[in-house]
Design a protein around this motif. Sequence first.
Motif, PDB file in Angstrom:
ATOM      1  N   GLN A 101       0.821  -1.206   0.000  1.00 58.47           N
ATOM      2  CA  GLN A 101       0.000   0.000   0.000  1.00 58.47           C
ATOM      3  C   GLN A 101       0.858   1.260   0.000  1.00 58.47           C
ATOM      4  O   GLN A 101       0.537   2.246  -0.684  1.00 58.47           O
ATOM      5  CB  GLN A 101      -0.923   0.003   1.216  1.00 58.47           C
ATOM      6  CG  GLN A 101      -2.036  -1.035   1.164  1.00 58.47           C
ATOM      7  CD  GLN A 101      -2.881  -0.898  -0.074  1.00 58.47           C
ATOM      8  OE1 GLN A 101      -2.926  -1.793  -0.924  1.00 58.47           O
ATOM      9  NE2 GLN A 101      -3.550   0.226  -0.219  1.00 58.47           N
TER      10      GLN A 101
ATOM     11  N   LYS B  51       3.872   1.583  -1.205  1.00 58.39           N
ATOM     12  CA  LYS B  51       4.462   1.722  -2.550  1.00 58.39           C
ATOM     13  C   LYS B  51       3.438   2.251  -3.548  1.00 58.39           C
ATOM     14  O   LYS B  51       3.767   3.015  -4.449  1.00 58.39           O
ATOM     15  CB  LYS B  51       5.014   0.379  -3.011  1.00 58.39           C
ATOM     16  CG  LYS B  51       6.290  -0.045  -2.298  1.00 58.39           C
ATOM     17  CD  LYS B  51       6.819  -1.367  -2.837  1.00 58.39           C
ATOM     18  CE  LYS B  51       8.121  -1.745  -2.140  1.00 58.39           C
ATOM     19  NZ  LYS B  51       8.654  -3.044  -2.645  1.00 58.39           N
ATOM     20  N   ARG B  52       2.190   1.832  -3.367  1.00 60.08           N
ATOM     21  CA  ARG B  52       1.131   2.367  -4.239  1.00 60.08           C
ATOM     22  C   ARG B  52       0.987   3.870  -4.039  1.00 60.08           C
ATOM     23  O   ARG B  52       0.787   4.616  -5.008  1.00 60.08           O
ATOM     24  CB  ARG B  52      -0.189   1.654  -3.942  1.00 60.08           C
ATOM     25  CG  ARG B  52      -1.369   2.220  -4.706  1.00 60.08           C
ATOM     26  CD  ARG B  52      -2.662   1.503  -4.356  1.00 60.08           C
ATOM     27  NE  ARG B  52      -2.754   0.208  -4.991  1.00 60.08           N
ATOM     28  CZ  ARG B  52      -3.802  -0.605  -4.862  1.00 60.08           C
ATOM     29  NH1 ARG B  52      -4.835  -0.244  -4.106  1.00 60.08           N
ATOM     30  NH2 ARG B  52      -3.822  -1.768  -5.474  1.00 60.08           N
ATOM     31  N   MET B  53       1.080   4.339  -2.791  1.00 60.60           N
ATOM     32  CA  MET B  53       1.006   5.771  -2.524  1.00 60.60           C
ATOM     33  C   MET B  53       2.140   6.516  -3.218  1.00 60.60           C
ATOM     34  O   MET B  53       1.949   7.616  -3.752  1.00 60.60           O
ATOM     35  CB  MET B  53       1.064   6.028  -1.017  1.00 60.60           C
ATOM     36  CG  MET B  53      -0.174   5.610  -0.248  1.00 60.60           C
ATOM     37  SD  MET B  53       0.085   5.658   1.551  1.00 60.60           S
ATOM     38  CE  MET B  53       0.710   7.336   1.760  1.00 60.60           C
TER      39      MET B  53
ATOM     40  N   ARG C 160       3.879   5.469  -5.921  1.00 62.42           N
ATOM     41  CA  ARG C 160       3.783   5.350  -7.378  1.00 62.42           C
ATOM     42  C   ARG C 160       2.637   6.179  -7.955  1.00 62.42           C
ATOM     43  O   ARG C 160       2.664   6.551  -9.128  1.00 62.42           O
ATOM     44  CB  ARG C 160       3.589   3.883  -7.761  1.00 62.42           C
ATOM     45  CG  ARG C 160       4.838   3.036  -7.520  1.00 62.42           C
ATOM     46  CD  ARG C 160       4.576   1.568  -7.805  1.00 62.42           C
ATOM     47  NE  ARG C 160       5.761   0.758  -7.570  1.00 62.42           N
ATOM     48  CZ  ARG C 160       5.779  -0.561  -7.615  1.00 62.42           C
ATOM     49  NH1 ARG C 160       4.649  -1.230  -7.877  1.00 62.42           N
ATOM     50  NH2 ARG C 160       6.888  -1.231  -7.391  1.00 62.42           N
ATOM     51  N   TYR C 161       1.616   6.446  -7.143  1.00 63.77           N
ATOM     52  CA  TYR C 161       0.479   7.248  -7.600  1.00 63.77           C
ATOM     53  C   TYR C 161       0.308   8.445  -6.666  1.00 63.77           C
ATOM     54  O   TYR C 161      -0.674   8.543  -5.932  1.00 63.77           O
ATOM     55  CB  TYR C 161      -0.789   6.401  -7.640  1.00 63.77           C
ATOM     56  CG  TYR C 161      -0.679   5.192  -8.544  1.00 63.77           C
ATOM     57  CD1 TYR C 161      -0.836   5.304  -9.912  1.00 63.77           C
ATOM     58  CD2 TYR C 161      -0.398   3.926  -8.018  1.00 63.77           C
ATOM     59  CE1 TYR C 161      -0.729   4.203 -10.748  1.00 63.77           C
ATOM     60  CE2 TYR C 161      -0.286   2.812  -8.833  1.00 63.77           C
ATOM     61  CZ  TYR C 161      -0.448   2.960 -10.200  1.00 63.77           C
ATOM     62  OH  TYR C 161      -0.326   1.865 -11.015  1.00 63.77           O
ATOM     63  N   PRO C 162       1.268   9.380  -6.699  1.00 66.52           N
ATOM     64  CA  PRO C 162       1.211  10.507  -5.758  1.00 66.52           C
ATOM     65  C   PRO C 162       0.041  11.448  -6.007  1.00 66.52           C
ATOM     66  O   PRO C 162      -0.359  12.181  -5.106  1.00 66.52           O
ATOM     67  CB  PRO C 162       2.548  11.221  -5.991  1.00 66.52           C
ATOM     68  CG  PRO C 162       2.934  10.858  -7.394  1.00 66.52           C
ATOM     69  CD  PRO C 162       2.433   9.453  -7.596  1.00 66.52           C
ATOM     70  N   SER C 163      -0.515  11.429  -7.225  1.00 69.43           N
ATOM     71  CA  SER C 163      -1.617  12.349  -7.524  1.00 69.43           C
ATOM     72  C   SER C 163      -2.811  12.081  -6.616  1.00 69.43           C
ATOM     73  O   SER C 163      -3.498  13.019  -6.195  1.00 69.43           O
ATOM     74  CB  SER C 163      -2.031  12.222  -8.993  1.00 69.43           C
ATOM     75  OG  SER C 163      -2.424  10.887  -9.293  1.00 69.43           O
ATOM     76  N   MET C 164      -3.070  10.808  -6.289  1.00 67.89           N
ATOM     77  CA  MET C 164      -4.180  10.481  -5.401  1.00 67.89           C
ATOM     78  C   MET C 164      -3.940  11.049  -4.002  1.00 67.89           C
ATOM     79  O   MET C 164      -4.824  11.659  -3.405  1.00 67.89           O
ATOM     80  CB  MET C 164      -4.359   8.966  -5.314  1.00 67.89           C
ATOM     81  CG  MET C 164      -5.385   8.514  -4.291  1.00 67.89           C
ATOM     82  SD  MET C 164      -7.083   8.996  -4.682  1.00 67.89           S
ATOM     83  CE  MET C 164      -7.476   7.780  -5.946  1.00 67.89           C
ATOM     84  N   THR C 165      -2.721  10.869  -3.489  1.00 73.85           N
ATOM     85  CA  THR C 165      -2.398  11.395  -2.163  1.00 73.85           C
ATOM     86  C   THR C 165      -2.486  12.914  -2.138  1.00 73.85           C
ATOM     87  O   THR C 165      -3.022  13.501  -1.191  1.00 73.85           O
ATOM     88  CB  THR C 165      -0.994  10.936  -1.734  1.00 73.85           C
ATOM     89  OG1 THR C 165      -0.948   9.507  -1.734  1.00 73.85           O
ATOM     90  CG2 THR C 165      -0.663  11.447  -0.344  1.00 73.85           C
TER      91      THR C 165
ATOM     92  N   SER D 140      -9.335   2.176  -3.274  1.00 74.98           N
ATOM     93  CA  SER D 140      -8.247   1.206  -3.371  1.00 74.98           C
ATOM     94  C   SER D 140      -8.738  -0.223  -3.139  1.00 74.98           C
ATOM     95  O   SER D 140      -8.357  -1.149  -3.860  1.00 74.98           O
ATOM     96  CB  SER D 140      -7.165   1.560  -2.347  1.00 74.98           C
ATOM     97  OG  SER D 140      -6.096   0.639  -2.395  1.00 74.98           O
TER      98      SER D 140
ATOM     99  N   GLN E 198      -1.542   7.184   5.866  1.00 79.22           N
ATOM    100  CA  GLN E 198      -1.887   8.265   4.940  1.00 79.22           C
ATOM    101  C   GLN E 198      -2.732   9.330   5.627  1.00 79.22           C
ATOM    102  O   GLN E 198      -2.548  10.533   5.405  1.00 79.22           O
ATOM    103  CB  GLN E 198      -2.633   7.693   3.735  1.00 79.22           C
ATOM    104  CG  GLN E 198      -2.895   8.706   2.624  1.00 79.22           C
ATOM    105  CD  GLN E 198      -3.627   8.082   1.458  1.00 79.22           C
ATOM    106  OE1 GLN E 198      -4.658   7.436   1.639  1.00 79.22           O
ATOM    107  NE2 GLN E 198      -3.093   8.249   0.260  1.00 79.22           N
TER     108      GLN E 198
END
Length: 255
Positions: free
Chosen positions: A18, A20-22, A24-29, A83, A117
């Motif tokens: 999870q 690493k997903r944050m 790799r996809y910083p736009s969501m955060t 997610s 997060q």
Amino acid sequence: MSTLTLAARDSSTMVRRQLKRMIRYPSMTVMLVAMPVVFLLLFVYVFGGTLGAGIGGGPYVNYVTPGILLMAVLSAATGTAVSVAMDMTEGIVARFRTMRIARGSILAGHVVGSVIQQFLCMGVVLAVALAIGFRPNATPVEWVAVAGLMGVFSLAMTWLSVALGVKAPNVESASNAPMPLILLPFLGSGFVPTDSMPTVLRWFAEYQPFTPIMETLRGLLMGQPIGNSAIIAVAWCAGIGVLSYIWAKRLFNRS
């Protein structure tokens, strides 16, 4: 290894997934962090002059920050529902179930990753609030109590979001399901005192779960009496968290 040790190892692997997903996809955060910050700036600089005029005890930012902190948690929890729904609908969960891993570790990874997060979001909100004039006078013990309450609240909202994500038939539905929760700070004491509301709305605002949480946070941060709001807040968080956990586990096991 014991069963508990294996489950802990699998859960830590899912937490790393999870995180690493944050990354790799910083736009969501960024989007999840930006929303409560925008609301904070909007209410302080656009509406604060009017809404804060009838609220004593210092600048309006001191009053509104606890409600914005709850919105930060709820914003991140929306991302959790999305997610979870992605995992449930895109086949990765079916793949995990063919592997020798603890079934509960899949949801545990989502929960722990989401709580991390959420604390990141709350840290950003607090930093912005301090920059624009928020001046808490909490003691170290009160700060620990604030962190504990927000942790319990985060866990409760995360398990609820996980359940909504498992229940959702697709990602689009999952993104909309937690949205009504974001309205509850508005329909509570997040932005104005409840005694300024019409009778019916005031009754709802005083007895809905988020109001005692916000009142407890406000009292702890600003050094004000909290009465029995802390007990009520913890009770609400515990009840929502336990029921959401049971619901999420049952849905996940049946899917």
